[in-house]
Design a protein around this motif. Structure first.
Motif, PDB file in Angstrom:
ATOM      1  N   ILE A 179       0.879  -1.168  -0.255  1.00  0.00           N
ATOM      2  CA  ILE A 179      -1.018   0.253  -0.086  1.00  0.00           C
ATOM      3  C   ILE A 179       0.982   1.248  -0.085  1.00  0.00           C
ATOM      4  O   ILE A 179       1.223   1.504   0.343  1.00  0.00           O
ATOM      5  CB  ILE A 179      -0.761   0.009   0.923  1.00  0.00           C
ATOM      6  N   GLN A 180       0.610   1.670  -1.008  1.00  0.00           N
ATOM      7  CA  GLN A 180       1.396   2.453  -1.095  1.00  0.00           C
ATOM      8  C   GLN A 180       1.426   4.324   0.008  1.00  0.00           C
ATOM      9  O   GLN A 180       1.898   5.781   0.657  1.00  0.00           O
ATOM     10  CB  GLN A 180       1.798   3.731  -2.854  1.00  0.00           C
ATOM     11  N   ALA A 181       0.031   4.751   0.114  1.00  0.00           N
ATOM     12  CA  ALA A 181      -0.936   5.260   0.477  1.00  0.00           C
ATOM     13  C   ALA A 181      -1.607   5.576   1.023  1.00  0.00           C
ATOM     14  O   ALA A 181      -2.531   4.798   1.282  1.00  0.00           O
ATOM     15  CB  ALA A 181      -0.576   7.149   0.100  1.00  0.00           C
ATOM     16  N   LEU A 182      -2.133   6.400   2.355  1.00  0.00           N
ATOM     17  CA  LEU A 182      -3.560   5.876   2.840  1.00  0.00           C
ATOM     18  C   LEU A 182      -4.478   7.487   2.391  1.00  0.00           C
ATOM     19  O   LEU A 182      -4.100   8.012   3.335  1.00  0.00           O
ATOM     20  CB  LEU A 182      -3.452   5.742   4.362  1.00  0.00           C
ATOM     21  N   GLY A 183      -5.575   7.232   2.579  1.00  0.00           N
ATOM     22  CA  GLY A 183      -6.462   8.224   2.096  1.00  0.00           C
ATOM     23  C   GLY A 183      -7.152   8.916   2.778  1.00  0.00           C
ATOM     24  O   GLY A 183      -8.252   7.407   3.160  1.00  0.00           O
ATOM     25  N   ILE A 184      -7.878   9.778   4.086  1.00  0.00           N
ATOM     26  CA  ILE A 184      -8.540  10.077   5.012  1.00  0.00           C
ATOM     27  C   ILE A 184      -9.810  10.524   3.762  1.00  0.00           C
ATOM     28  O   ILE A 184      -8.859  11.751   4.023  1.00  0.00           O
ATOM     29  CB  ILE A 184      -8.706  10.252   6.266  1.00  0.00           C
ATOM     30  N   GLY A 185     -11.036  10.286   3.849  1.00  0.00           N
ATOM     31  CA  GLY A 185     -11.504  11.663   3.150  1.00  0.00           C
ATOM     32  C   GLY A 185     -12.898  11.517   4.705  1.00  0.00           C
ATOM     33  O   GLY A 185     -13.201  10.716   5.124  1.00  0.00           O
ATOM     34  N   ILE A 186     -12.750  13.064   5.253  1.00  0.00           N
ATOM     35  CA  ILE A 186     -14.204  13.070   6.434  1.00  0.00           C
ATOM     36  C   ILE A 186     -14.058  14.728   6.245  1.00  0.00           C
ATOM     37  O   ILE A 186     -13.397  15.074   5.558  1.00  0.00           O
ATOM     38  CB  ILE A 186     -13.133  13.438   7.027  1.00  0.00           C
ATOM     39  N   ALA A 187     -15.888  14.840   7.034  1.00  0.00           N
ATOM     40  CA  ALA A 187     -16.040  16.427   6.744  1.00  0.00           C
ATOM     41  C   ALA A 187     -14.671  17.002   7.310  1.00  0.00           C
ATOM     42  O   ALA A 187     -14.548  17.388   8.564  1.00  0.00           O
ATOM     43  CB  ALA A 187     -17.424  15.961   7.799  1.00  0.00           C
ATOM     44  N   GLY A 188     -15.030  18.581   7.010  1.00  0.00           N
ATOM     45  CA  GLY A 188     -13.949  19.553   7.913  1.00  0.00           C
ATOM     46  C   GLY A 188     -13.416  20.721   6.720  1.00  0.00           C
ATOM     47  O   GLY A 188     -13.347  20.696   5.769  1.00  0.00           O
ATOM     48  N   GLN A 189     -13.229  21.584   7.199  1.00  0.00           N
ATOM     49  CA  GLN A 189     -12.029  22.587   6.252  1.00  0.00           C
ATOM     50  C   GLN A 189     -10.434  21.998   6.717  1.00  0.00           C
ATOM     51  O   GLN A 189      -9.678  22.901   6.937  1.00  0.00           O
ATOM     52  CB  GLN A 189     -12.071  24.072   7.610  1.00  0.00           C
ATOM     53  N   MET A 190     -10.292  20.920   6.297  1.00  0.00           N
ATOM     54  CA  MET A 190      -9.184  21.295   5.842  1.00  0.00           C
ATOM     55  C   MET A 190      -8.495  21.355   4.198  1.00  0.00           C
ATOM     56  O   MET A 190      -8.990  21.621   3.629  1.00  0.00           O
ATOM     57  CB  MET A 190      -8.540  19.560   5.318  1.00  0.00           C
ATOM     58  N   ALA A 191      -7.308  22.021   4.309  1.00  0.00           N
ATOM     59  CA  ALA A 191      -6.344  22.225   3.338  1.00  0.00           C
ATOM     60  C   ALA A 191      -6.650  20.745   1.906  1.00  0.00           C
ATOM     61  O   ALA A 191      -6.478  19.896   2.313  1.00  0.00           O
ATOM     62  CB  ALA A 191      -5.088  22.277   3.239  1.00  0.00           C
ATOM     63  N   ARG A 192      -5.563  21.108   1.263  1.00  0.00           N
ATOM     64  CA  ARG A 192      -5.679  20.304   0.143  1.00  0.00           C
ATOM     65  C   ARG A 192      -5.242  19.051   0.375  1.00  0.00           C
ATOM     66  O   ARG A 192      -5.603  17.751   0.227  1.00  0.00           O
ATOM     67  CB  ARG A 192      -4.897  21.072  -1.350  1.00  0.00           C
ATOM     68  N   PHE A 193      -3.742  19.106   0.447  1.00  0.00           N
ATOM     69  CA  PHE A 193      -3.488  17.918   1.370  1.00  0.00           C
ATOM     70  C   PHE A 193      -2.576  18.030   2.534  1.00  0.00           C
ATOM     71  O   PHE A 193      -1.892  18.413   2.977  1.00  0.00           O
ATOM     72  CB  PHE A 193      -2.117  17.124   0.227  1.00  0.00           C
ATOM     73  N   ASP A 194      -3.999  17.786   3.838  1.00  0.00           N
ATOM     74  CA  ASP A 194      -3.733  17.967   4.758  1.00  0.00           C
ATOM     75  C   ASP A 194      -3.029  16.451   5.652  1.00  0.00           C
ATOM     76  O   ASP A 194      -3.759  15.854   5.164  1.00  0.00           O
ATOM     77  CB  ASP A 194      -4.711  18.493   5.477  1.00  0.00           C
ATOM     78  N   ASP A 195      -2.909  16.743   6.679  1.00  0.00           N
ATOM     79  CA  ASP A 195      -2.433  15.277   8.011  1.00  0.00           C
ATOM     80  C   ASP A 195      -3.830  15.813   8.711  1.00  0.00           C
ATOM     81  O   ASP A 195      -3.063  15.076   9.796  1.00  0.00           O
ATOM     82  CB  ASP A 195      -1.201  15.511   8.015  1.00  0.00           C
ATOM     83  N   THR A 196      -4.120  16.761   9.139  1.00  0.00           N
ATOM     84  CA  THR A 196      -5.116  17.280  10.178  1.00  0.00           C
ATOM     85  C   THR A 196      -6.336  16.996  10.299  1.00  0.00           C
ATOM     86  O   THR A 196      -6.507  17.785   9.302  1.00  0.00           O
ATOM     87  CB  THR A 196      -4.169  18.657  11.087  1.00  0.00           C
ATOM     88  N   VAL A 197      -7.430  16.747  10.947  1.00  0.00           N
ATOM     89  CA  VAL A 197      -8.621  16.780  10.506  1.00  0.00           C
ATOM     90  C   VAL A 197      -8.960  18.651  11.390  1.00  0.00           C
ATOM     91  O   VAL A 197      -9.063  17.958  13.166  1.00  0.00           O
ATOM     92  CB  VAL A 197     -10.181  15.896  10.927  1.00  0.00           C
ATOM     93  N   ARG A 198      -9.850  19.052  10.684  1.00  0.00           N
ATOM     94  CA  ARG A 198     -10.274  20.626  11.204  1.00  0.00           C
ATOM     95  C   ARG A 198     -11.563  20.945  10.680  1.00  0.00           C
ATOM     96  O   ARG A 198     -12.135  20.549   9.827  1.00  0.00           O
ATOM     97  CB  ARG A 198      -9.342  21.982  10.461  1.00  0.00           C
ATOM     98  N   GLY A 199     -12.375  21.648  12.312  1.00  0.00           N
ATOM     99  CA  GLY A 199     -13.332  21.909  11.891  1.00  0.00           C
ATOM    100  C   GLY A 199     -14.534  20.775  11.569  1.00  0.00           C
ATOM    101  O   GLY A 199     -15.364  20.716  10.650  1.00  0.00           O
TER     102      GLY A 199
END
Ligand SMILES: [Zn+2]
Length: 370
Positions: free
Chosen positions: A121-141
């Motif tokens: 697995i090359q990368a893990l992507g998390i889709g979640i509601a919030g105010q994230m920047a384009r390629f973020d690492d933190t869930v915001r708002g």
């Protein structure tokens, strides 16, 4: 270049050079290491010329690159394993007992164990509601989980050893729709989602719009009417007040003394001709039409794709939506095609895998953009 091959490949070197505005010599500089690494190959089946000749189209070896995508809702976690073309190989699902970050992390790790192939697995992507920047690492708002500044990416990376990227879920869904969904081949379109919230993703010139803050697309509290119900934030007549599943089921259920009504039951009431249900769905359709028309007026989009788990509303909201689009469209605007894309949460997870793929292959962490 990888992105161009994914979106449009296979392509001849000449066509690739033209699209990337590169000279043949500078293209060779880019392709050679990618050919050597096996990321791309010459598609000799498509040409009569010998292998290695410049005429052979280049194609991405999508099957060699695996990604995991995860969509987190307020009560469930969905995961898919895909290749670099966004093709789903396997799916998994967990129910959340609570929304504590530790609980959600445990369930995601369980799904990574179930679906992941160690070392592949090359990368893990998390889709979640919030105010994230384009390629973020933190869930915001994230108001649904009550999360703010939760460093989900680093936590998961530490536990799995897999590079992890966090994205706003509507933008992730849009990335999947563009990469290998109903938007493939369309350069400019919007995805409007309805369900627990109202979301927006915009593709302009083959690129998912992020905006200078990375957070473009806040449509949920856009005002669509001077009157109407209040949203949970107290806005009268905003998109959320008309269009979320909660707004619709409460709008229909409360006058009937059925506060626990769900969307299917609300649709059944409308099917039976219930006047309250028909009015609430018509109001939702009107609101959706305002959003669609204003997006088209602002951006000149030829297509708007509707998605999300609240899309069942269209069974009764579509006529009002179509009338509202016609009413609110600028007289000089070209009417858009409005397409309903019915899909489950696996499709949102697939979008998160596409974001992970784009992050690794197109904008690798720490690298200059290709
Ligand atoms: Zn609002």
């Amino acid at each position: 270049m990888v992105r161009t091959l994914l979106l449009a490949g296979p392509l001849s070197r000449a066509e690739l050079a033209r699209r990337l505005e590169r000279s043949p010599a500078s293209l060779t500089k880019v392709t050679q290491p990618l050919l050597a690494s096996g990321l791309i190959r010459e598609d000799t089946a498509q040409t009569s010329e010998a292998r290695g000749r410049p005429g052979a189209p280049l194609v991405l070896r999508a099957e060699l690159h695996l990604f995991l995508g995860v969509k987190v809702t307020a009560d469930e976690v969905y995961a898919v394993r895909t290749d670099a073309a966004g093709r789903v190989e396997a799916t998994g699902h967990r129910t959340l007992d609570d929304v504590e970050p530790a609980t959600v992390v445990d369930q995601i790790l369980d799904l990574v164990k179930e679906l992941g192939r160690p070392g592949e697995i090359q990368a893990l992507g998390i889709g979640i509601a919030g105010q994230m920047a384009r390629f973020d690492d933190t869930v915001r708002g994230n108001i649904y989980l009550g999360w703010d500044d939760v460093p989900l990416g680093p936590i998961l990376e530490e536990a799995t050893g897999i590079p992890t990227v966090v994205s706003g879920d509507a933008r992730a869904l849009t990335a999947g729709v563009q990469w290998s969904g109903p938007g493939r081949g369309t350069s400019d379109f919007a995805v409007v989602t309805v369900g627990v919230g109202v979301g927006l993703g915009i593709v302009l010139g083959d690129t998912v719009l992020a905006g200078p803050t990375g957070r473009a697309g806040m449509l949920g509290h856009h005002r669509v009417s001077a009157s109407g119900p209040l949203c949970p934030l107290g806005h009268r007549g905003c998109a959320t007040a008309f269009l979320t599943t909660d707004a619709i089921t409460r709008g229909i259920g409360v006058p009937h003394g059925r506060a626990d009504l769900d969307l299917d039951q609300a649709i059944e009431l409308a099917d039976a001709g219930d006047a309250v249900a028909l009015r609430v769905f018509a109001d939702a359709g009107h609101a959706l039409g305002v959003l669609v028309a204003q997006l088209v007026n602002l951006l000149g989009l030829p297509a708007v794709i509707l998605a999300g788990d609240g899309l069942g509303m269209l069974a009764h909201a579509r006529p009002a939506m179509e009338a509202s689009v016609a009413e609110h469209l600028d007289p000089h605007a070209t009417p858009p095609s409005v397409v309903a894309f019915s899909s489950g949460f696996d499709e949102w997870a697939r979008g998160a895998a596409v974001v992970a793929c784009q992050w690794m292959l197109v904008d690798p962490p720490g690298a200059e953009p290709a």
